[in-house]
Design an enzyme around this catalytic site. Structure first.
Site, mmCIF file in Angstrom:
data_model
loop_
_atom_site.group_PDB
_atom_site.id
_atom_site.type_symbol
_atom_site.label_atom_id
_atom_site.label_comp_id
_atom_site.label_asym_id
_atom_site.label_seq_id
_atom_site.Cartn_x
_atom_site.Cartn_y
_atom_site.Cartn_z
ATOM 1 N N ARG A 1 0.879 -1.020 0.053
ATOM 2 C CA ARG A 1 0.049 -0.105 0.114
ATOM 3 C C ARG A 1 1.091 1.223 0.008
ATOM 4 O O ARG A 1 1.828 1.266 0.549
ATOM 5 C CB ARG A 1 -0.974 0.126 1.373
ATOM 6 C CG ARG A 1 -1.902 -0.999 1.203
ATOM 7 C CD ARG A 1 -2.564 -0.941 2.629
ATOM 8 N NE ARG A 1 -2.048 -0.181 3.776
ATOM 9 C CZ ARG A 1 -2.298 0.660 4.537
ATOM 10 N NH1 ARG A 1 -3.315 1.449 3.911
ATOM 11 N NH2 ARG A 1 -1.671 1.117 5.475
ATOM 12 N N ARG B 1 -2.885 10.810 1.887
ATOM 13 C CA ARG B 1 -3.481 11.489 2.553
ATOM 14 C C ARG B 1 -4.156 12.924 2.024
ATOM 15 O O ARG B 1 -3.408 13.760 1.741
ATOM 16 C CB ARG B 1 -2.653 11.778 3.608
ATOM 17 C CG ARG B 1 -3.240 11.937 5.019
ATOM 18 C CD ARG B 1 -2.308 12.026 6.158
ATOM 19 N NE ARG B 1 -2.093 11.281 7.045
ATOM 20 C CZ ARG B 1 -1.008 11.268 8.036
ATOM 21 N NH1 ARG B 1 -0.210 12.290 7.665
ATOM 22 N NH2 ARG B 1 -0.848 10.289 8.676
ATOM 23 N N ARG C 1 18.957 -7.039 5.249
ATOM 24 C CA ARG C 1 19.680 -5.864 4.397
ATOM 25 C C ARG C 1 20.207 -5.307 5.688
ATOM 26 O O ARG C 1 19.794 -5.248 6.819
ATOM 27 C CB ARG C 1 18.697 -4.920 3.926
ATOM 28 C CG ARG C 1 18.110 -5.246 2.731
ATOM 29 C CD ARG C 1 19.044 -5.338 1.397
ATOM 30 N NE ARG C 1 19.749 -4.021 1.062
ATOM 31 C CZ ARG C 1 20.503 -3.783 0.217
ATOM 32 N NH1 ARG C 1 21.135 -4.519 -0.270
ATOM 33 N NH2 ARG C 1 20.713 -2.617 -0.081
ATOM 34 N N ARG D 1 19.376 8.744 4.155
ATOM 35 C CA ARG D 1 18.631 9.606 5.357
ATOM 36 C C ARG D 1 19.693 10.488 5.862
ATOM 37 O O ARG D 1 20.955 9.674 5.991
ATOM 38 C CB ARG D 1 17.891 8.860 6.183
ATOM 39 C CG ARG D 1 16.918 8.185 5.801
ATOM 40 C CD ARG D 1 15.721 7.777 6.763
ATOM 41 N NE ARG D 1 16.263 7.007 7.677
ATOM 42 C CZ ARG D 1 15.569 6.569 8.995
ATOM 43 N NH1 ARG D 1 14.058 7.018 8.892
ATOM 44 N NH2 ARG D 1 15.915 5.845 9.981
ATOM 45 N N GLU E 1 22.902 7.502 6.558
ATOM 46 C CA GLU E 1 22.619 6.212 6.459
ATOM 47 C C GLU E 1 22.910 5.689 5.010
ATOM 48 O O GLU E 1 22.316 6.099 4.206
ATOM 49 C CB GLU E 1 21.050 5.892 7.035
ATOM 50 C CG GLU E 1 20.648 6.079 8.405
ATOM 51 C CD GLU E 1 19.336 5.648 8.769
ATOM 52 O OE1 GLU E 1 19.026 6.075 10.076
ATOM 53 O OE2 GLU E 1 18.489 5.177 7.966
ATOM 54 N N TYR F 1 10.266 -7.748 10.690
ATOM 55 C CA TYR F 1 10.252 -6.475 10.958
ATOM 56 C C TYR F 1 9.218 -6.139 11.911
ATOM 57 O O TYR F 1 8.062 -6.211 11.560
ATOM 58 C CB TYR F 1 10.413 -5.571 9.699
ATOM 59 C CG TYR F 1 10.691 -4.178 10.498
ATOM 60 C CD1 TYR F 1 11.739 -3.744 10.387
ATOM 61 C CD2 TYR F 1 9.468 -3.514 10.566
ATOM 62 C CE1 TYR F 1 11.790 -2.360 10.960
ATOM 63 C CE2 TYR F 1 9.506 -2.132 11.208
ATOM 64 C CZ TYR F 1 10.933 -1.711 11.245
ATOM 65 O OH TYR F 1 11.078 -0.255 11.873
ATOM 66 N N ASP G 1 8.004 -3.054 14.692
ATOM 67 C CA ASP G 1 8.235 -1.745 15.378
ATOM 68 C C ASP G 1 8.408 -2.071 16.857
ATOM 69 O O ASP G 1 7.881 -3.102 17.471
ATOM 70 C CB ASP G 1 6.946 -0.705 15.141
ATOM 71 C CG ASP G 1 7.202 -0.197 13.651
ATOM 72 O OD1 ASP G 1 8.525 0.299 13.369
ATOM 73 O OD2 ASP G 1 6.250 0.305 13.204
HETATM 74 P P1 FAD Z 1 17.099 -5.982 19.023
HETATM 75 O O1 FAD Z 1 16.972 -4.427 19.317
HETATM 76 O O2 FAD Z 1 18.001 -6.147 17.834
HETATM 77 O O3 FAD Z 1 17.771 -6.496 20.365
HETATM 78 C C1 FAD Z 1 18.316 -7.958 20.173
HETATM 79 C C2 FAD Z 1 19.441 -8.046 20.826
HETATM 80 O O4 FAD Z 1 20.212 -9.387 21.090
HETATM 81 C C3 FAD Z 1 20.672 -7.334 20.425
HETATM 82 O O5 FAD Z 1 21.346 -6.423 21.350
HETATM 83 C C4 FAD Z 1 21.826 -8.231 19.736
HETATM 84 O O6 FAD Z 1 23.014 -7.870 20.175
HETATM 85 C C5 FAD Z 1 21.149 -9.449 20.962
HETATM 86 N N1 FAD Z 1 21.906 -10.839 20.360
HETATM 87 C C6 FAD Z 1 21.457 -11.378 19.154
HETATM 88 N N2 FAD Z 1 22.207 -12.429 19.059
HETATM 89 C C7 FAD Z 1 22.934 -12.808 20.271
HETATM 90 C C8 FAD Z 1 23.741 -13.667 20.664
HETATM 91 N N3 FAD Z 1 23.981 -14.811 19.970
HETATM 92 N N4 FAD Z 1 24.230 -13.684 21.931
HETATM 93 C C9 FAD Z 1 24.072 -12.447 22.737
HETATM 94 N N5 FAD Z 1 23.104 -11.530 22.556
HETATM 95 C C10 FAD Z 1 22.644 -11.615 21.093
HETATM 96 N N6 FAD Z 1 10.589 1.008 15.674
HETATM 97 C C11 FAD Z 1 9.779 1.903 15.876
HETATM 98 O O7 FAD Z 1 8.811 1.657 16.753
HETATM 99 N N7 FAD Z 1 10.205 3.078 15.598
HETATM 100 C C12 FAD Z 1 11.135 3.561 14.675
HETATM 101 O O8 FAD Z 1 11.174 4.549 14.283
HETATM 102 C C13 FAD Z 1 12.120 2.502 14.227
HETATM 103 N N8 FAD Z 1 13.121 2.933 13.728
HETATM 104 C C14 FAD Z 1 13.997 1.762 13.194
HETATM 105 C C15 FAD Z 1 15.259 2.183 12.486
HETATM 106 C C16 FAD Z 1 16.037 1.063 12.130
HETATM 107 C C17 FAD Z 1 17.239 1.619 11.273
HETATM 108 C C18 FAD Z 1 15.901 -0.259 12.455
HETATM 109 C C19 FAD Z 1 16.869 -1.467 12.282
HETATM 110 C C20 FAD Z 1 14.750 -0.640 13.282
HETATM 111 C C21 FAD Z 1 13.757 0.425 13.733
HETATM 112 N N9 FAD Z 1 12.832 0.167 14.603
HETATM 113 C C22 FAD Z 1 11.696 1.118 14.583
HETATM 114 C C23 FAD Z 1 12.307 -1.366 15.053
HETATM 115 C C24 FAD Z 1 13.191 -1.450 16.359
HETATM 116 O O9 FAD Z 1 14.559 -1.283 16.164
HETATM 117 C C25 FAD Z 1 12.908 -2.743 16.700
HETATM 118 O O10 FAD Z 1 11.499 -2.980 17.174
HETATM 119 C C26 FAD Z 1 13.430 -3.206 18.169
HETATM 120 O O11 FAD Z 1 14.647 -2.794 18.457
HETATM 121 C C27 FAD Z 1 13.269 -4.924 18.499
HETATM 122 O O12 FAD Z 1 13.705 -5.179 19.689
HETATM 123 P P2 FAD Z 1 14.507 -6.550 19.733
HETATM 124 O O13 FAD Z 1 14.594 -6.655 21.208
HETATM 125 O O14 FAD Z 1 13.438 -7.798 19.000
HETATM 126 O O15 FAD Z 1 15.734 -6.652 18.828
#
Ligand code: FAD
Length: 374
Positions: free
Chosen positions: A175, A179, A252, A283, A303, A351, A353
């Site tokens: 989509r 707006r 990616r 960006r 970025e 992915y 948020d």
């Molecule tokens: P992560 O934050 O990736 O945490 C996982 C952790 O596990 C990491 O610290 C990693 O080091 C650790 N880990 C992995 N493997 C191992 C291992 N083998 N041993 C020990 N530790 C390990 N969301 C929004 O709502 N708003 C936004 O504006 C937004 N912008 C974003 C911009 C970017 C560029 C990206 C990539 C994401 C964005 N997000 C955004 C999404 C947001 O980053 C995620 O929702 C959130 O970080 C996910 O949390 P998580 O704990 O699942 O993963």
């Protein structure tokens, strides 16, 4: 890293990101003991912010919190005060700025139209009349027409995926909301903001009741995980957990280039998207604007998207048919793994948020901590 094997925790939590921290908080609130490990040398996962001279740098890309989930909003507000930042990024293309998301401001900037009827007529005139788009370009032309596509979508998407839009599948863009009112608020959610003082401080509070060990890779302790804790909560890469036995999932990644510039007003927006192919980055983030900083200098990050290889940070899953089929097989394996719960964006290969990650950790915790039948 040596662990005291005489102490057995209730949960070993792999990953100190939002998923792991949410689960750890909810479990410790229920009187459970948690050991949280992360292979990075900091907590916070990709939401990590680092304070440099009073500016909280979003080290892994701009993170703007937004949600319509009242339970999640109430939860995060326990740990931080949120400011009233509203995401309204700008797009830059060939010397001109355009408003995002696509709204009446954008259409006025593109064509000088003033009313929604004029804008809708212009879009209708430009839309490609086609039943089954063969690629992303055709899909975008069908949805929004030539000018919006060529000015604001084409170059940005090609840089993001490293491929021509004609060679990208149509499904990537399902989509493209348009707006027809003057409204630059990027999100439609009820709640939005940035935690004052940064995400790291917020997540630190969430982890306060747990033992946290940084710089520890799960691979080092996998063999004796169940000596350390009754159960493991794993938010690392799902294929890595199973030693890539069925093959590797693809991602990616992004390269960040951060610099300090001696300008108070480097750019007039926290986020500017560069939509032309002539500019190599997608960006520029001006970090102090997330918290309305008044410093007379700026810290900015460019970025650059790129292909992901071993050893790089996996940011965006590539959810094509092949990867999704492989992820499904890993998820099946995961469901059979005894005493291990998988979650978060890497643990589910999706992915998500921030609010969705918190909500999913809450769901898992509700089931795990309160459902006696588990
Ligand atoms: P992560 O934050 O990736 O945490 C996982 C952790 O596990 C990491 O610290 C990693 O080091 C650790 N880990 C992995 N493997 C191992 C291992 N083998 N041993 C020990 N530790 C390990 N969301 C929004 O709502 N708003 C936004 O504006 C937004 N912008 C974003 C911009 C970017 C560029 C990206 C990539 C994401 C964005 N997000 C955004 C999404 C947001 O980053 C995620 O929702 C959130 O970080 C996910 O949390 P998580 O704990 O699942 O993963």
């Amino acid at each position: 890293m040596e662990f005291d094997k005489a102490k057995k925790y209730d949960y070993l939590i792999v990953g100190a990101g939002l998923f792991g921290a949410t689960f750890a908080y909810l479990a410790t609130q229920c009187g459970k003991s948690c050991l949280v490990i992360d292979k990075r040398n900091h907590i916070g996962g990709n939401c990590y912010t680092e304070n440099v001279d009073g500016i909280n740098i979003h080290k892994y890309g701009a993170h703007i919190f937004h949600t319509s989930n009242a339970r999640v909003w109430k939860f995060v507000n326990k740990f931080a005060k949120f400011n009233d930042f509203v995401n309204s990024p700008k797009a830059y293309f060939k010397g001109k700025y355009f408003s995002l998301p696509f709204n009446m401001n954008t259409f006025h900037e593109l064509w000088g139209v003033e009313t929604s009827e004029e804008a809708q007529a212009k879009i209708a005139e430009q839309r490609l009349d086609i039943d089954e788009p063969k690629n992303l370009e055709e899909q975008a032309l069908k949805l929004v027409g030539k000018d919006v596509y060529e000015t604001l979508i084409k170059g940005y998407t090609e840089k993001q995926w490293g491929r021509d839009c004609k060679d990208l599948p149509a499904f990537i863009i399902k989509r493209l909301p348009l707006r027809f009112e003057y409204n630059n608020n990027y999100f439609n959610d009820v709640y939005q903001g940035i935690p004052v003082g940064g995400y790291t401080r917020m997540i630190e509070k969430m982890l306060a009741g747990a033992d946290v060990r940084l710089g520890v890779d799960f691979a080092e302790i996998k063999d004796y995980q169940h000596d350390l804790a009754r159960k493991t909560v794993y938010s690392g890469m799902i294929d890595e957990y199973f030693d890539f036995c069925l093959g590797k999932l693809q991602y990616r990644t992004l390269r960040f280039e951060t610099e300090r510039v001696d300008e108070k007003d480097f750019q007039a927006s926290a986020v500017v998207n560069y939509t032309g192919r002539d500019v190599p980055y997608t960006r520029i983030i001006d970090h102090k604007r997330f918290e309305f900083g008044e410093q007379d200098f700026s810290i900015v990050t460019k970025e650059y998207p790129s292909e992901w290889k071993d050893g790089m940070e996996p940011y965006y899953p590539i959810n094509n048919e092949e990867n999704n089929a492989l992820a499904k097989k890993y998820i099946e394996l995961a469901s059979k793994e005894q005493n291990v719960l998988f979650g978060g964006r890497l643990g589910t290969y999706s992915y998500l948020d921030m609010d969705k990650v918190i909500a999913s950790a809450m769901d898992i915790a509700d089931k795990e901590l309160y459902d006696e039948t588990v």
